[in-house]
Design a protein around this motif. Structure first.
Motif, PDB file in Angstrom:
ATOM      1  N   ALA A 113       0.844  -1.192   0.000  1.00 19.14           N
ATOM      2  CA  ALA A 113       0.000   0.000   0.000  1.00 19.14           C
ATOM      3  C   ALA A 113       0.879   1.241   0.000  1.00 19.14           C
ATOM      4  CB  ALA A 113      -0.903  -0.004   1.226  1.00 19.14           C
ATOM      5  N   ALA A 114       0.464   2.238  -0.766  1.00 22.67           N
ATOM      6  CA  ALA A 114       1.216   3.490  -0.832  1.00 22.67           C
ATOM      7  C   ALA A 114       1.015   4.255   0.476  1.00 22.67           C
ATOM      8  CB  ALA A 114       0.741   4.324  -2.005  1.00 22.67           C
ATOM      9  N   PRO A 115       2.064   4.890   0.970  1.00 23.84           N
ATOM     10  CA  PRO A 115       1.901   5.668   2.201  1.00 23.84           C
ATOM     11  C   PRO A 115       0.963   6.842   1.956  1.00 23.84           C
ATOM     12  CG  PRO A 115       4.054   6.060   1.230  1.00 23.84           C
ATOM     13  CD  PRO A 115       3.398   4.967   0.435  1.00 23.84           C
ATOM     14  N   PRO A 116       0.303   7.300   2.994  1.00 23.30           N
ATOM     15  CA  PRO A 116      -0.615   8.432   2.812  1.00 23.30           C
ATOM     16  C   PRO A 116       0.129   9.649   2.275  1.00 23.30           C
ATOM     17  CG  PRO A 116      -0.457   7.804   5.148  1.00 23.30           C
ATOM     18  CD  PRO A 116       0.369   6.845   4.361  1.00 23.30           C
ATOM     19  N   ALA A 117      -0.534  10.369   1.393  1.00 23.58           N
ATOM     20  CA  ALA A 117       0.096  11.496   0.711  1.00 23.58           C
ATOM     21  C   ALA A 117       0.262  12.724   1.609  1.00 23.58           C
ATOM     22  CB  ALA A 117      -0.726  11.873  -0.517  1.00 23.58           C
ATOM     23  N   GLY A 118      -0.642  12.920   2.524  1.00 27.87           N
ATOM     24  CA  GLY A 118      -0.594  14.131   3.340  1.00 27.87           C
ATOM     25  C   GLY A 118      -0.511  13.798   4.822  1.00 27.87           C
ATOM     26  N   PRO A 119      -0.734  14.806   5.649  1.00 28.68           N
ATOM     27  CA  PRO A 119      -0.680  14.577   7.090  1.00 28.68           C
ATOM     28  C   PRO A 119      -1.848  13.701   7.537  1.00 28.68           C
ATOM     29  CG  PRO A 119      -1.386  16.806   6.598  1.00 28.68           C
ATOM     30  CD  PRO A 119      -1.000  16.169   5.312  1.00 28.68           C
ATOM     31  N   SER A 120      -1.659  13.033   8.670  1.00 31.53           N
ATOM     32  CA  SER A 120      -2.699  12.153   9.183  1.00 31.53           C
ATOM     33  C   SER A 120      -3.842  12.969   9.782  1.00 31.53           C
ATOM     34  CB  SER A 120      -2.110  11.220  10.241  1.00 31.53           C
ATOM     35  OG  SER A 120      -1.770  11.968  11.391  1.00 31.53           O
ATOM     36  N   ASP A 121      -4.922  12.275  10.088  1.00 33.33           N
ATOM     37  CA  ASP A 121      -6.082  12.936  10.696  1.00 33.33           C
ATOM     38  C   ASP A 121      -5.711  13.558  12.041  1.00 33.33           C
ATOM     39  OD1 ASP A 121      -7.620  12.213   8.555  1.00 33.33           O
ATOM     40  OD2 ASP A 121      -8.571  10.501   9.553  1.00 33.33           O
ATOM     41  N   ASN A 122      -4.887  12.861  12.800  1.00 37.60           N
ATOM     42  CA  ASN A 122      -4.473  13.393  14.109  1.00 37.60           C
ATOM     43  C   ASN A 122      -3.664  14.676  13.965  1.00 37.60           C
ATOM     44  OD1 ASN A 122      -5.759  11.381  15.524  1.00 37.60           O
ATOM     45  ND2 ASN A 122      -3.943  10.071  15.625  1.00 37.60           N
ATOM     46  N   ASP A 123      -2.789  14.708  12.964  1.00 38.11           N
ATOM     47  CA  ASP A 123      -2.000  15.922  12.731  1.00 38.11           C
ATOM     48  C   ASP A 123      -2.910  17.098  12.372  1.00 38.11           C
ATOM     49  OD1 ASP A 123       0.328  14.518  13.223  1.00 38.11           O
ATOM     50  OD2 ASP A 123       0.733  14.131  11.091  1.00 38.11           O
ATOM     51  N   LEU A 124      -3.903  16.831  11.506  1.00 37.17           N
ATOM     52  CA  LEU A 124      -4.821  17.897  11.112  1.00 37.17           C
ATOM     53  C   LEU A 124      -5.655  18.379  12.294  1.00 37.17           C
ATOM     54  CD1 LEU A 124      -6.051  16.559   7.651  1.00 37.17           C
ATOM     55  CD2 LEU A 124      -4.499  18.470   8.069  1.00 37.17           C
ATOM     56  N   LEU A 125      -6.130  17.438  13.104  1.00 39.72           N
ATOM     57  CA  LEU A 125      -6.919  17.837  14.276  1.00 39.72           C
ATOM     58  C   LEU A 125      -6.073  18.616  15.276  1.00 39.72           C
ATOM     59  CD1 LEU A 125      -9.085  14.631  14.795  1.00 39.72           C
ATOM     60  CD2 LEU A 125      -9.850  16.866  13.999  1.00 39.72           C
ATOM     61  N   SER A 126      -4.829  18.210  15.445  1.00 35.53           N
ATOM     62  CA  SER A 126      -3.933  18.955  16.352  1.00 35.53           C
ATOM     63  C   SER A 126      -3.699  20.353  15.838  1.00 35.53           C
ATOM     64  CB  SER A 126      -2.590  18.222  16.480  1.00 35.53           C
ATOM     65  OG  SER A 126      -2.761  16.963  17.044  1.00 35.53           O
ATOM     66  N   GLU A 127      -3.523  20.494  14.536  1.00 36.04           N
ATOM     67  CA  GLU A 127      -3.302  21.806  13.930  1.00 36.04           C
ATOM     68  C   GLU A 127      -4.541  22.689  14.102  1.00 36.04           C
ATOM     69  OE1 GLU A 127      -2.325  23.620   9.501  1.00 36.04           O
ATOM     70  OE2 GLU A 127      -1.698  21.570   9.974  1.00 36.04           O
ATOM     71  N   ILE A 128      -5.712  22.114  13.894  1.00 35.36           N
ATOM     72  CA  ILE A 128      -6.970  22.874  14.081  1.00 35.36           C
ATOM     73  C   ILE A 128      -7.098  23.308  15.537  1.00 35.36           C
ATOM     74  CG2 ILE A 128      -9.498  22.687  14.049  1.00 35.36           C
ATOM     75  CD1 ILE A 128      -9.145  20.858  11.578  1.00 35.36           C
ATOM     76  N   ARG A 129      -6.806  22.401  16.448  1.00 31.74           N
ATOM     77  CA  ARG A 129      -6.881  22.726  17.881  1.00 31.74           C
ATOM     78  C   ARG A 129      -5.940  23.881  18.223  1.00 31.74           C
ATOM     79  NH1 ARG A 129      -4.129  18.502  21.049  1.00 31.74           N
ATOM     80  NH2 ARG A 129      -2.420  19.835  20.430  1.00 31.74           N
ATOM     81  N   ASP A 130      -4.720  23.813  17.710  1.00 25.99           N
ATOM     82  CA  ASP A 130      -3.762  24.873  17.981  1.00 25.99           C
ATOM     83  C   ASP A 130      -4.203  26.211  17.408  1.00 25.99           C
ATOM     84  OD1 ASP A 130      -2.222  22.991  19.268  1.00 25.99           O
ATOM     85  OD2 ASP A 130      -0.835  22.692  17.582  1.00 25.99           O
ATOM     86  N   LEU A 131      -4.814  26.190  16.206  1.00 31.33           N
ATOM     87  CA  LEU A 131      -5.316  27.429  15.623  1.00 31.33           C
ATOM     88  C   LEU A 131      -6.475  27.990  16.423  1.00 31.33           C
ATOM     89  CD1 LEU A 131      -5.158  26.537  11.808  1.00 31.33           C
ATOM     90  CD2 LEU A 131      -3.731  28.199  13.041  1.00 31.33           C
ATOM     91  N   LEU A 132      -7.301  27.155  16.948  1.00 30.54           N
ATOM     92  CA  LEU A 132      -8.444  27.611  17.738  1.00 30.54           C
ATOM     93  C   LEU A 132      -8.015  28.194  19.080  1.00 30.54           C
ATOM     94  CD1 LEU A 132     -11.098  24.841  17.025  1.00 30.54           C
ATOM     95  CD2 LEU A 132     -11.117  27.210  16.240  1.00 30.54           C
TER      96      LEU A 132
END
Length: 134
Positions: A113-132
């Motif tokens: 399986a090809a590795p995911p192209a972008g950041p994981s869901d946890n990374d995105l949620l952490s980034e959203i949390r930090d922005l909030l």
């Protein structure tokens, strides 16, 4: 149009398919011979000397010694013994095809399986949390 047809016929897929059809016909004949000449006599021997090919029901109610005798007399018969042979033939063909496909699948290399192209869901949620938080 003739050139396109020639290109179509000469592609590997069509030739591979033609070879597969020819091989399937030959395999079917071999399996039919196995069922008719080896498997059913063997099964019939252990079933008390019964010949499955002769099993039939005459529609006129007359008892005939064999299927050939019933057909020779012109009686309408249901040849369920031949149908049993056909069912066993189908089961053996299915088993052989299953084994061939299973062996083929074992020879294929597993696809990684090809590795995911972008950041994981946890990374995105952490980034959203930090922005909030800001």
């Amino acid at each position: 149009m003739l050139k396109e047809f020639k290109n179509f016929i000469m592609t590997g897929n069509v030739i591979d398919f033609a070879v597969a059809v020819i091989m399937a016909g030959a395999l079917g004949a071999v399996i039919n011979g196995f069922v008719s000449n080896i498997a059913m006599p063997f099964i019939g021997y252990f079933a008390g000397g019964m010949n499955f090919e002769d099993l039939h029901y005459a529609m006129d109610g007359t008892e005939y010694a064999s299927l050939a005798a019933a057909k020779e007399a012109g009686a309408a018969v249901i040849a369920y013994g031949s149908w049993i042979n056909t069912i066993i033939n189908l089961l053996i063909v299915g088993l052989v095809m299953f084994m061939i496909v299973r062996a083929y699948n074992k020879t294929k290399a597993p696809v990684e399986a090809a590795p995911p192209a972008g950041p994981s869901d946890n990374d995105l949620l952490s980034e959203i949390r930090d922005l909030l938080k800001k």
